[in-house]
Design a protein around this motif. Structure first.
Motif, PDB file in Angstrom:
ATOM      1  N   ILE A 249       0.860  -1.176   0.000  1.00  6.45           N
ATOM      2  CA  ILE A 249       0.000   0.000   0.000  1.00  6.45           C
ATOM      3  C   ILE A 249       0.899   1.228   0.000  1.00  6.45           C
ATOM      4  N   ARG A 250       0.619   2.171  -0.891  1.00  7.25           N
ATOM      5  CA  ARG A 250       1.382   3.428  -0.935  1.00  7.25           C
ATOM      6  C   ARG A 250       0.766   4.405   0.044  1.00  7.25           C
ATOM      7  N   LEU A 251       1.608   5.014   0.848  1.00  7.48           N
ATOM      8  CA  LEU A 251       1.161   6.025   1.809  1.00  7.48           C
ATOM      9  C   LEU A 251       1.740   7.376   1.398  1.00  7.48           C
ATOM     10  N   LEU A 252       0.858   8.291   1.059  1.00  5.30           N
ATOM     11  CA  LEU A 252       1.270   9.646   0.714  1.00  5.30           C
ATOM     12  C   LEU A 252       0.828  10.569   1.838  1.00  5.30           C
ATOM     13  N   SER A 253       1.646  11.512   2.195  1.00  4.30           N
ATOM     14  CA  SER A 253       1.303  12.493   3.242  1.00  4.30           C
ATOM     15  C   SER A 253       0.928  11.824   4.551  1.00  4.30           C
ATOM     16  N   ALA A 254       1.715  10.867   4.971  1.00  8.83           N
ATOM     17  CA  ALA A 254       1.413  10.134   6.202  1.00  8.83           C
ATOM     18  C   ALA A 254       2.145  10.704   7.415  1.00  8.83           C
ATOM     19  N   ARG A 255       2.876  11.792   7.248  1.00 12.65           N
ATOM     20  CA  ARG A 255       3.613  12.356   8.379  1.00 12.65           C
ATOM     21  C   ARG A 255       2.650  12.696   9.514  1.00 12.65           C
TER      22      ARG A 255
ATOM     23  N   ILE B  30      10.993  -0.747   8.920  1.00 11.85           N
ATOM     24  CA  ILE B  30      10.347  -0.989  10.207  1.00 11.85           C
ATOM     25  C   ILE B  30       9.496  -2.245  10.075  1.00 11.85           C
ATOM     26  N   PHE B  31       9.635  -3.160  11.017  1.00 13.12           N
ATOM     27  CA  PHE B  31       8.810  -4.351  11.085  1.00 13.12           C
ATOM     28  C   PHE B  31       7.986  -4.251  12.365  1.00 13.12           C
ATOM     29  N   LEU B  32       6.680  -4.427  12.222  1.00 16.42           N
ATOM     30  CA  LEU B  32       5.786  -4.306  13.370  1.00 16.42           C
ATOM     31  C   LEU B  32       5.043  -5.611  13.597  1.00 16.42           C
ATOM     32  N   ALA B  33       5.052  -6.066  14.847  1.00 14.90           N
ATOM     33  CA  ALA B  33       4.286  -7.226  15.292  1.00 14.90           C
ATOM     34  C   ALA B  33       3.057  -6.692  16.026  1.00 14.90           C
ATOM     35  N   PRO B  34       2.064  -7.542  16.311  1.00 16.15           N
ATOM     36  CA  PRO B  34       0.869  -7.070  17.006  1.00 16.15           C
ATOM     37  C   PRO B  34       1.193  -6.285  18.277  1.00 16.15           C
ATOM     38  N   GLY B  35       0.573  -5.121  18.404  1.00 14.44           N
ATOM     39  CA  GLY B  35       0.785  -4.256  19.560  1.00 14.44           C
ATOM     40  C   GLY B  35       1.883  -3.222  19.374  1.00 14.44           C
ATOM     41  N   GLN B  36       2.726  -3.392  18.378  1.00 19.24           N
ATOM     42  CA  GLN B  36       3.797  -2.436  18.131  1.00 19.24           C
ATOM     43  C   GLN B  36       3.301  -1.343  17.182  1.00 19.24           C
ATOM     44  N   SER B  37       3.889  -0.148  17.324  1.00 19.43           N
ATOM     45  CA  SER B  37       3.474   0.958  16.468  1.00 19.43           C
ATOM     46  C   SER B  37       4.679   1.792  16.058  1.00 19.43           C
ATOM     47  N   HIS B  38       4.447   2.618  15.065  1.00 14.43           N
ATOM     48  CA  HIS B  38       5.491   3.521  14.569  1.00 14.43           C
ATOM     49  C   HIS B  38       4.844   4.839  14.178  1.00 14.43           C
ATOM     50  N   LEU B  39       5.453   5.936  14.612  1.00 18.58           N
ATOM     51  CA  LEU B  39       5.003   7.268  14.237  1.00 18.58           C
ATOM     52  C   LEU B  39       5.765   7.700  12.991  1.00 18.58           C
ATOM     53  N   VAL B  40       5.053   7.974  11.915  1.00 17.32           N
ATOM     54  CA  VAL B  40       5.690   8.379  10.654  1.00 17.32           C
ATOM     55  C   VAL B  40       6.166   9.818  10.798  1.00 17.32           C
ATOM     56  N   ARG B  41       7.477  10.016  10.607  1.00 11.80           N
ATOM     57  CA  ARG B  41       8.060  11.349  10.724  1.00 11.80           C
ATOM     58  C   ARG B  41       8.520  11.888   9.375  1.00 11.80           C
ATOM     59  N   GLY B  42       8.774  10.984   8.436  1.00 10.45           N
ATOM     60  CA  GLY B  42       9.236  11.399   7.118  1.00 10.45           C
ATOM     61  C   GLY B  42       8.112  11.991   6.281  1.00 10.45           C
ATOM     62  N   ARG B  43       8.487  12.837   5.334  1.00  9.66           N
ATOM     63  CA  ARG B  43       7.504  13.484   4.466  1.00  9.66           C
ATOM     64  C   ARG B  43       7.344  12.759   3.135  1.00  9.66           C
ATOM     65  N   GLY B  44       8.212  11.790   2.861  1.00 12.27           N
ATOM     66  CA  GLY B  44       8.196  11.135   1.558  1.00 12.27           C
ATOM     67  C   GLY B  44       7.205   9.997   1.470  1.00 12.27           C
TER      68      GLY B  44
END
Length: 107
Positions: free
Chosen positions: A18-24, A46-60
């Motif tokens: 899935i392409r994510l645009l403007s996800a910052r 980034i690899f995420l397992a159930p319960g893990q999360s990541h905050l998108v900081r990049g603009r690309g």
């Protein structure tokens, strides 16, 4: 496909990125399976397992894909807890005036 990246959940399949645009500013949380995320401007994958999360900081461009099958939730990340505190302290500081005894003018 247009996704609402604020408060939505998505089922992912293997080999269908899935392409994510403007996800910052979006927090991606894995709710099932294992998911892979890469964002232009962020170091590494980034690899995420159930319960893990990541905050998108990049603009690309971001790519999100399940390894096998998976599910993710998207939430708009709020400001850190200390930001409203600093705003409140700043307002107090700017409104501060020195006290003087009654009848004595403030310089």
């Amino acid at each position: 496909m247009d996704l609402d990246l604020y408060k939505s959940e998505l089922c992912l399949t293997d080999n269908a990125p899935i392409r994510l645009l403007s996800a910052r500013g979006v927090r991606i949380t894995c709710t099932a399976g294992l998911v892979w995320l890469t964002v232009e401007g962020e170091a590494g994958d980034i690899f995420l397992a159930p319960g893990q999360s990541h905050l998108v900081r990049g603009r690309g461009l971001g790519l999100l894909e399940a390894i096998g099958g998976g599910r993710v939730r998207f939430d708009k990340a709020g400001r850190p807890m200390w930001v409203p505190l600093l705003v409140g302290v700043r307002r107090l500081w700017h409104g501060w005036r020195p006290c003087s005894p009654p009848g004595v003018p403030v310089a």
